[in-house]
Design a protein around this motif. Structure first.
Motif, PDB file in Angstrom:
ATOM      1  N   GLU A   1      51.349  42.336   7.636  1.00 45.18           N
ATOM      2  CA  GLU A   1      52.229  42.457   6.467  1.00 45.18           C
ATOM      3  C   GLU A   1      51.866  43.702   5.664  1.00 45.18           C
ATOM      4  N   ASN A   2      50.598  44.074   5.695  1.00 48.16           N
ATOM      5  CA  ASN A   2      50.144  45.158   4.845  1.00 48.16           C
ATOM      6  C   ASN A   2      48.760  45.623   5.296  1.00 48.16           C
ATOM      7  N   THR A   3      48.526  46.914   5.235  1.00 48.26           N
ATOM      8  CA  THR A   3      47.134  47.387   5.363  1.00 48.26           C
ATOM      9  C   THR A   3      46.921  48.475   4.319  1.00 48.26           C
ATOM     10  N   PHE A   4      45.700  48.615   3.891  1.00 46.34           N
ATOM     11  CA  PHE A   4      45.337  49.870   3.232  1.00 46.34           C
ATOM     12  C   PHE A   4      43.861  50.160   3.444  1.00 46.34           C
ATOM     13  N   LEU A   5      43.613  51.455   3.487  1.00 43.21           N
ATOM     14  CA  LEU A   5      42.262  51.951   3.665  1.00 43.21           C
ATOM     15  C   LEU A   5      41.739  52.263   2.273  1.00 43.21           C
ATOM     16  N   MET A   6      40.532  51.816   1.984  1.00 40.46           N
ATOM     17  CA  MET A   6      39.977  52.096   0.663  1.00 40.46           C
ATOM     18  C   MET A   6      38.684  52.890   0.814  1.00 40.46           C
ATOM     19  N   LEU A   7      38.684  54.068   0.195  1.00 37.91           N
ATOM     20  CA  LEU A   7      37.517  54.946   0.276  1.00 37.91           C
ATOM     21  C   LEU A   7      36.846  54.988  -1.093  1.00 37.91           C
ATOM     22  N   LYS A   8      35.578  54.622  -1.117  1.00 40.66           N
ATOM     23  CA  LYS A   8      34.810  54.703  -2.368  1.00 40.66           C
ATOM     24  C   LYS A   8      33.888  55.899  -2.268  1.00 40.66           C
ATOM     25  N   TRP A   9      34.248  56.930  -3.030  1.00 41.98           N
ATOM     26  CA  TRP A   9      33.474  58.176  -2.993  1.00 41.98           C
ATOM     27  C   TRP A   9      32.268  58.044  -3.911  1.00 41.98           C
ATOM     28  N   PRO A  10      31.183  58.764  -3.586  1.00 44.49           N
ATOM     29  CA  PRO A  10      29.975  58.667  -4.415  1.00 44.49           C
ATOM     30  C   PRO A  10      30.260  59.089  -5.860  1.00 44.49           C
ATOM     31  N   GLY A  11      29.647  58.386  -6.787  1.00 45.10           N
ATOM     32  CA  GLY A  11      29.711  58.805  -8.192  1.00 45.10           C
ATOM     33  C   GLY A  11      31.029  58.530  -8.879  1.00 45.10           C
ATOM     34  N   ARG A  12      31.949  57.830  -8.236  1.00 44.49           N
ATOM     35  CA  ARG A  12      33.234  57.544  -8.885  1.00 44.49           C
ATOM     36  C   ARG A  12      33.234  56.101  -9.377  1.00 44.49           C
ATOM     37  N   ASP A  13      33.840  55.894 -10.539  1.00 43.61           N
ATOM     38  CA  ASP A  13      33.976  54.552 -11.081  1.00 43.61           C
ATOM     39  C   ASP A  13      35.155  53.892 -10.363  1.00 43.61           C
ATOM     40  N   PHE A  14      34.879  52.988  -9.479  1.00 46.71           N
ATOM     41  CA  PHE A  14      35.958  52.379  -8.701  1.00 46.71           C
ATOM     42  C   PHE A  14      35.563  50.952  -8.330  1.00 46.71           C
ATOM     43  N   ALA A  15      35.622  50.082  -9.328  1.00 47.99           N
ATOM     44  CA  ALA A  15      35.379  48.664  -9.069  1.00 47.99           C
ATOM     45  C   ALA A  15      36.731  47.972  -8.937  1.00 47.99           C
ATOM     46  N   VAL A  16      36.842  47.046  -8.005  1.00 50.86           N
ATOM     47  CA  VAL A  16      38.078  46.268  -7.828  1.00 50.86           C
ATOM     48  C   VAL A  16      37.842  44.897  -8.462  1.00 50.86           C
ATOM     49  N   PRO A  17      38.707  44.475  -9.389  1.00 48.60           N
ATOM     50  CA  PRO A  17      38.463  43.215 -10.104  1.00 48.60           C
ATOM     51  C   PRO A  17      38.690  41.986  -9.230  1.00 48.60           C
ATOM     52  N   TRP A  18      38.198  40.840  -9.685  1.00 45.57           N
ATOM     53  CA  TRP A  18      38.457  39.586  -8.971  1.00 45.57           C
ATOM     54  C   TRP A  18      39.946  39.421  -8.754  1.00 45.57           C
ATOM     55  N   HIS A  19      40.321  39.082  -7.539  1.00 42.16           N
ATOM     56  CA  HIS A  19      41.739  38.851  -7.259  1.00 42.16           C
ATOM     57  C   HIS A  19      41.887  38.018  -6.005  1.00 42.16           C
ATOM     58  N   GLN A  20      43.122  37.589  -5.759  1.00 40.87           N
ATOM     59  CA  GLN A  20      43.480  36.857  -4.541  1.00 40.87           C
ATOM     60  C   GLN A  20      44.519  37.699  -3.810  1.00 40.87           C
ATOM     61  N   ASP A  21      44.326  37.952  -2.516  1.00 44.66           N
ATOM     62  CA  ASP A  21      45.221  38.855  -1.789  1.00 44.66           C
ATOM     63  C   ASP A  21      46.627  38.296  -1.602  1.00 44.66           C
ATOM     64  N   GLY A  22      46.766  36.977  -1.662  1.00 43.68           N
ATOM     65  CA  GLY A  22      48.054  36.385  -1.305  1.00 43.68           C
ATOM     66  C   GLY A  22      49.061  36.256  -2.419  1.00 43.68           C
ATOM     67  N   THR A  23      48.771  36.779  -3.587  1.00 42.15           N
ATOM     68  CA  THR A  23      49.739  36.640  -4.681  1.00 42.15           C
ATOM     69  C   THR A  23      49.817  37.918  -5.507  1.00 42.15           C
ATOM     70  N   ASN A  24      51.023  38.335  -5.793  1.00 39.94           N
ATOM     71  CA  ASN A  24      51.253  39.447  -6.715  1.00 39.94           C
ATOM     72  C   ASN A  24      52.664  39.269  -7.275  1.00 39.94           C
ATOM     73  N   PRO A  25      53.093  40.104  -8.202  1.00 41.60           N
ATOM     74  CA  PRO A  25      54.388  39.843  -8.847  1.00 41.60           C
ATOM     75  C   PRO A  25      55.567  39.868  -7.877  1.00 41.60           C
ATOM     76  N   ARG A  26      55.388  40.466  -6.703  1.00 39.56           N
ATOM     77  CA  ARG A  26      56.509  40.585  -5.765  1.00 39.56           C
ATOM     78  C   ARG A  26      56.568  39.491  -4.723  1.00 39.56           C
ATOM     79  N   MET A  27      55.408  38.889  -4.419  1.00 43.42           N
ATOM     80  CA  MET A  27      55.441  37.913  -3.339  1.00 43.42           C
ATOM     81  C   MET A  27      54.238  36.988  -3.381  1.00 43.42           C
ATOM     82  N   GLN A  28      54.383  35.927  -2.613  1.00 40.97           N
ATOM     83  CA  GLN A  28      53.303  34.961  -2.490  1.00 40.97           C
ATOM     84  C   GLN A  28      53.194  34.605  -1.000  1.00 40.97           C
ATOM     85  N   LEU A  29      51.978  34.531  -0.495  1.00 41.90           N
ATOM     86  CA  LEU A  29      51.784  34.177   0.915  1.00 41.90           C
ATOM     87  C   LEU A  29      51.382  32.714   1.038  1.00 41.90           C
ATOM     88  N   ASP A  30      51.972  32.042   2.025  1.00 43.40           N
ATOM     89  CA  ASP A  30      51.580  30.670   2.334  1.00 43.40           C
ATOM     90  C   ASP A  30      50.220  30.733   3.022  1.00 43.40           C
TER      91      ASP A  30
END
Ligand SMILES: O=C(O)CCC(=O)C(=O)O
Length: 236
Positions: free
Chosen positions: A85-114
């Motif tokens: 349904e979806n992929t993305f590559l996530m690159l965390k470069w050194p020294g960058r502020d890039f924290a991903v908050p607590w979340h659930q992959d199956g729900t967002n404003p556009r859709m919900q996964l069973d």
């Protein structure tokens, strides 16, 4: 902001009580590291952090989503017909502020996964450690179903940019780290709460995020209709 549907999908998981399996193999470590070196060379100048639809852009990622160990386990959980349904590559470069908050992959404003017809995967392209930003999960958090993500705070901007919804009432103290070697992966219930920290090392951390679905897994709200990338089965 509210959920697109009123289903909480509370209950058991195709991934058992914890809601995840870790230490699986999607490739051999040296090949994963070679792919990481290519990605770093390609994205270093712009320090790109998120590459959407990686499976459509890179041959190695199209192969990765078909990894026999991952696909075999996914089919055992959600049935013989599986699509990405979806992929993305996530690159965390050194020294960058890039924290991903607590979340659930199956729900967002556009859709919900069973959750009985979908599984999330996270593939380590480099080693992922507690200091370079590996995933942290809350075992068993899937059982409460999809949580309300209406109470976002300003720190959620990174999550918003990625389309994930920060859940600031998550029980942070119960998190378990999932370090992985390059070439390893974990599978997660799409309701499992997870997050990651910024990379505090001198190297780049790269992960490939995949959502697998079976037919009928997606409840969309509004005109959004995801384009699926079938891997197995004929009923798409
Ligand atoms: O790669 C990361 O650090 C986090 C990825 C993640 O949580 C997600 O994409 O759902």
């Amino acid at each position: 902001m509210s959920r697109p549907a009123e289903i909480s999908y509370a209950g058991p998981s195709p991934l058992g009580e914890t809601g995840y399996r870790t230490g699986l193999d999607w490739n051999i470590g040296s090949r994963a590291r070679a792919r990481a070196s290519e990605m770093i060379a390609e994205h270093r100048a712009e320090q790109t952090e998120v590459v959407r639809d990686a499976h459509l852009r890179f041959d190695w990622a199209a192969h990765a989503v078909r990894s026999p160990e991952l696909l075999g386990r996914v089919k055992a959980m959600i049935g013989e017909s599986v699509a990405v349904e979806n992929t993305f590559l996530m690159l965390k470069w050194p020294g960058r502020d890039f924290a991903v908050p607590w979340h659930q992959d199956g729900t967002n404003p556009r859709m919900q996964l069973d959750p009985e017809r979908s599984v999330a995967a996270w593939l380590a392209v480099t080693d992922a450690t507690t200091v370079n930003g590996c995933l942290q999960v809350i075992p068993g958090s899937h059982a409460a179903g999809y949580l309300d993500y209406g109470r976002e705070e300003s720190g959620a901007t990174r999550g918003k940019a990625l389309g994930v919804q920060g859940m600031y009432n998550a029980p942070h103290g119960r998190g378990v780290w999932l370090p992985l070697n390059a070439g390893q992966a974990c599978l997660m219930d799409v309701r499992l709460l997870h997050r990651s920290d910024s990379n505090t090392t001198a190297g780049v951390r790269i992960g490939l995020n995949v959502r697998y679905v079976a037919p009928g897994a997606i409840r969309s709200s509004g005109p959004h209709s995801p384009s699926l990338y079938p891997l197995t089965g004929s009923d798409w």
